[in-house]
Design a protein around this motif. Structure first.
Motif, PDB file in Angstrom:
ATOM      1  N   ASN A  40       0.849  -1.195   0.000  1.00  0.00           N
ATOM      2  CA  ASN A  40       0.000   0.000   0.000  1.00  0.00           C
ATOM      3  C   ASN A  40       0.890   1.251   0.000  1.00  0.00           C
ATOM      4  O   ASN A  40       1.115   1.857   1.043  1.00  0.00           O
ATOM      5  CB  ASN A  40      -0.922   0.002   1.213  1.00  0.00           C
ATOM      6  CG  ASN A  40      -2.041   1.029   1.075  1.00  0.00           C
ATOM      7  OD1 ASN A  40      -1.980   1.921   0.235  1.00  0.00           O
ATOM      8  ND2 ASN A  40      -3.060   0.890   1.899  1.00  0.00           N
ATOM      9  N   PRO A  41       1.412   1.648  -1.166  1.00  0.00           N
ATOM     10  CA  PRO A  41       2.306   2.819  -1.217  1.00  0.00           C
ATOM     11  C   PRO A  41       1.604   4.118  -0.852  1.00  0.00           C
ATOM     12  O   PRO A  41       2.223   5.020  -0.302  1.00  0.00           O
ATOM     13  CB  PRO A  41       2.790   2.828  -2.674  1.00  0.00           C
ATOM     14  CG  PRO A  41       1.759   2.045  -3.424  1.00  0.00           C
ATOM     15  CD  PRO A  41       1.245   1.009  -2.468  1.00  0.00           C
ATOM     16  N   ASP A  42       0.295   4.239  -1.151  1.00  0.00           N
ATOM     17  CA  ASP A  42      -0.422   5.473  -0.802  1.00  0.00           C
ATOM     18  C   ASP A  42      -0.449   5.685   0.707  1.00  0.00           C
ATOM     19  O   ASP A  42      -0.306   6.813   1.198  1.00  0.00           O
ATOM     20  CB  ASP A  42      -1.847   5.417  -1.347  1.00  0.00           C
ATOM     21  CG  ASP A  42      -1.883   5.462  -2.870  1.00  0.00           C
ATOM     22  OD1 ASP A  42      -0.893   5.971  -3.454  1.00  0.00           O
ATOM     23  OD2 ASP A  42      -2.868   4.997  -3.455  1.00  0.00           O
ATOM     24  N   LYS A  43      -0.634   4.597   1.447  1.00  0.00           N
ATOM     25  CA  LYS A  43      -0.663   4.703   2.902  1.00  0.00           C
ATOM     26  C   LYS A  43       0.693   5.131   3.441  1.00  0.00           C
ATOM     27  O   LYS A  43       0.792   5.931   4.379  1.00  0.00           O
ATOM     28  CB  LYS A  43      -1.097   3.372   3.501  1.00  0.00           C
ATOM     29  CG  LYS A  43      -1.263   3.410   5.011  1.00  0.00           C
ATOM     30  CD  LYS A  43      -1.778   2.074   5.528  1.00  0.00           C
ATOM     31  CE  LYS A  43      -1.956   2.137   7.052  1.00  0.00           C
ATOM     32  NZ  LYS A  43      -2.452   0.836   7.591  1.00  0.00           N
TER      33      LYS A  43
ATOM     34  N   ARG B  45       2.904   6.961   1.817  1.00  0.00           N
ATOM     35  CA  ARG B  45       3.090   8.375   1.492  1.00  0.00           C
ATOM     36  C   ARG B  45       2.313   9.267   2.457  1.00  0.00           C
ATOM     37  O   ARG B  45       2.816  10.290   2.931  1.00  0.00           O
ATOM     38  CB  ARG B  45       2.650   8.660   0.053  1.00  0.00           C
ATOM     39  CG  ARG B  45       2.820  10.118  -0.352  1.00  0.00           C
ATOM     40  CD  ARG B  45       2.519  10.375  -1.813  1.00  0.00           C
ATOM     41  NE  ARG B  45       1.141  10.038  -2.130  1.00  0.00           N
ATOM     42  CZ  ARG B  45       0.795   8.971  -2.863  1.00  0.00           C
ATOM     43  NH1 ARG B  45       1.731   8.159  -3.333  1.00  0.00           N
ATOM     44  NH2 ARG B  45      -0.477   8.704  -3.114  1.00  0.00           N
ATOM     45  N   GLU B  46       1.088   8.876   2.757  1.00  0.00           N
ATOM     46  CA  GLU B  46       0.290   9.674   3.685  1.00  0.00           C
ATOM     47  C   GLU B  46       0.908   9.702   5.077  1.00  0.00           C
ATOM     48  O   GLU B  46       0.894  10.735   5.759  1.00  0.00           O
ATOM     49  CB  GLU B  46      -1.135   9.110   3.745  1.00  0.00           C
ATOM     50  CG  GLU B  46      -1.905   9.288   2.437  1.00  0.00           C
ATOM     51  CD  GLU B  46      -3.259   8.590   2.470  1.00  0.00           C
ATOM     52  OE1 GLU B  46      -3.549   7.942   3.511  1.00  0.00           O
ATOM     53  OE2 GLU B  46      -4.008   8.681   1.474  1.00  0.00           O
TER      54      GLU B  46
ATOM     55  N   GLU C 119       3.919  12.174   4.955  1.00  0.00           N
ATOM     56  CA  GLU C 119       3.511  13.574   4.943  1.00  0.00           C
ATOM     57  C   GLU C 119       2.920  14.005   6.279  1.00  0.00           C
ATOM     58  O   GLU C 119       3.107  15.142   6.719  1.00  0.00           O
ATOM     59  CB  GLU C 119       2.487  13.797   3.820  1.00  0.00           C
ATOM     60  CG  GLU C 119       3.080  13.653   2.417  1.00  0.00           C
ATOM     61  CD  GLU C 119       2.047  13.820   1.327  1.00  0.00           C
ATOM     62  OE1 GLU C 119       0.843  13.893   1.674  1.00  0.00           O
ATOM     63  OE2 GLU C 119       2.425  13.861   0.149  1.00  0.00           O
TER      64      GLU C 119
END
Length: 424
Positions: A231-234, A236-237, A240
């Motif tokens: 889960n790359p989006d998780k 990244r979030e 940030e």
């Protein structure tokens, strides 16, 4: 009837060029080449624009505005004229003269035109001046070639929404119209609209800086790992949330699973970010013809030149606006018979005053050469006058000066007197 209306049959006159091309909302709501929408609201959020508009508007508003009367080869203030208190103190029962002129000048700086409705009594005398929003005004010409104004007011409903009402037609005699630069002499063009690309670049530059610092003032970077992430989006979030934003500056990053952080992007100094912002400030000052030091840019200001720049501001920036206001006020408010005896004028002497030493030296030269009396000089310094017994109203000249053809007369007289004494 005006002479232009009498001869209208000899030639055709074009209709005024209104907001559809050069001023007002339809043009202002276009996008600049930077992709940013430029209108009077977004432009005023740029500090350079706000500072320039404020400097010009407040400068015009603070100038004393009087009605004068021509009296026997000279002029004097006419406080007894019905327009005197209206222009000097309060043009209407809702605002002072300062506020009215400040609002009008801001309208011109942002939208190129200022309109005030003129209320008359039954005898045609002016009762009040009420400013109108330029964006709601259209200047038109009827089939007979006579100009008139059409104003579309808005009303606020119970739910808070604004709705337009039926347009109101105003005669030319019922509107004070002070216009900026234009091509037809009837409508002024908005400086914001004409220069929207320069202002749009300033908006884009400021937005870039804001976003840059919002992201911790760090270049954009990438996280790399040799492992496969489900889960790359998780990820990244989470990065940030922990390390993005100005609140997280200085935190130590902890990398797991063999991750590496690599910064990419162009640092602001390489992109000349600060230089661009500084140039846009000067660009905006150039649009309004404002010396940079008056909007906070003191880079090229020195103790020796800042006074001369201020005087140039009065002569080359304010003077054209003062002339526009004076001519329109005289044309719209005074009758044809009154203009031969009365006129409306700003007093710019206060802004043209130099430092104390320069003023005293100027008064000294003027008094010694009979140009001014002592009381006239004292009045400019807001000092009490001297009495006639003290010579306050006398015009004096230096007694040592004489005409060139009379040189030697007194010397010859003295020589004759001396020889006469010797003979005795």
């Amino acid at each position: 009837m005006a002479i232009w209306e009498k001869i209208k049959g000899f030639f055709g006159r074009d209709r005024p060029i209104n907001a559809w091309r050069y001023s007002g909302y339809p043009f202002l709501f276009g996008y600049s080449n930077s992709g940013k929408a430029v209108n009077e609201t977004t432009a005023m959020q740029v500090t350079g624009v706000y500072a320039c508009v404020r400097v010009i508007a407040e400068s015009i508003a603070q100038l004393p505005l009087h009605v004068y009367r021509r009296q026997g080869g000279g002029v004097e203030k006419a406080p007894g004229h019905y327009l005197y208190q209206l222009l000097h103190d309060a043009p209407n029962n809702e605002m002072t003269s300062f506020t009215w002129r400040e609002t009008g000048m801001a309208h011109i700086c942002l939208q190129g035109n200022h309109y005030s409705q003129i209320l008359h009594d039954r005898r045609g005398r002016v009762l009040g001046l009420y400013p109108l929003l330029p964006a709601k005004m259209q200047v038109k010409r009827d089939d007979n070639g006579v100009l008139y104004y059409e104003y579309t007011p808005t009303t606020q409903e119970a739910d808070g929404k604004f709705t337009k009402t039926e347009p109101v037609k105003l005669r030319r005699e019922d509107v004070l119209h002070i216009k900026g630069l234009g091509f037809d002499g009837l409508i002024g063009y908005s400086p914001i609209a004409v220069a929207r690309n320069a202002i749009g670049l300033a908006i884009a530059t400021e937005e870039y800086g804001s976003k840059f610092f919002r992201n911790s003032a760090r270049p954009i970077g990438i996280l790399t790992t040799e492992q496969t992430l489900k889960n790359p989006d998780k990820m990244r979030e989470a990065w940030e949330a922990n390390y993005g934003g100005t609140d997280n500056i200085g935190k130590t990053a902890v990398l797991e699973q063999g991750m590496k952080y690599q910064a990419i992007g162009i640092p602001p100094e390489d992109a000349q970010f600060l230089e661009t912002r500084k140039y846009q400030l000067n660009e905006i000052a150039r649009i309004f013809r404002i010396p940079p030091h008056m909007i906070g840019d003191l880079e090229k200001a020195t103790f020796s030149n800042i006074e001369h720049q201020s005087l140039e501001f009065v002569k080359y920036t304010l003077s054209p606006w003062v002339e526009r206001w004076e001519q329109e006020l005289n044309k719209a408010l005074l009758t044809d018979s009154e203009r031969g005896e009365y006129f409306i004028k700003f007093n710019v002497d206060g802004l043209l005053r130099g430092d104390y030493k320069s003023r005293m030296e100027g008064y000294s030269v003027a008094i010694q050469n009979g140009i001014m009396s002592i009381n006239e000089a004292r009045e400019k310094e807001n000092m009490n006058p001297l009495s006639d017994e003290e010579g306050g109203n006398l015009h004096l000249i230096n007694g040592n000066m004489t005409k060139l053809k009379d040189a030697g007369i007194f010397a010859g007289t003295e020589t004759s007197a001396s020889e006469s004494d010797k003979s005795k």
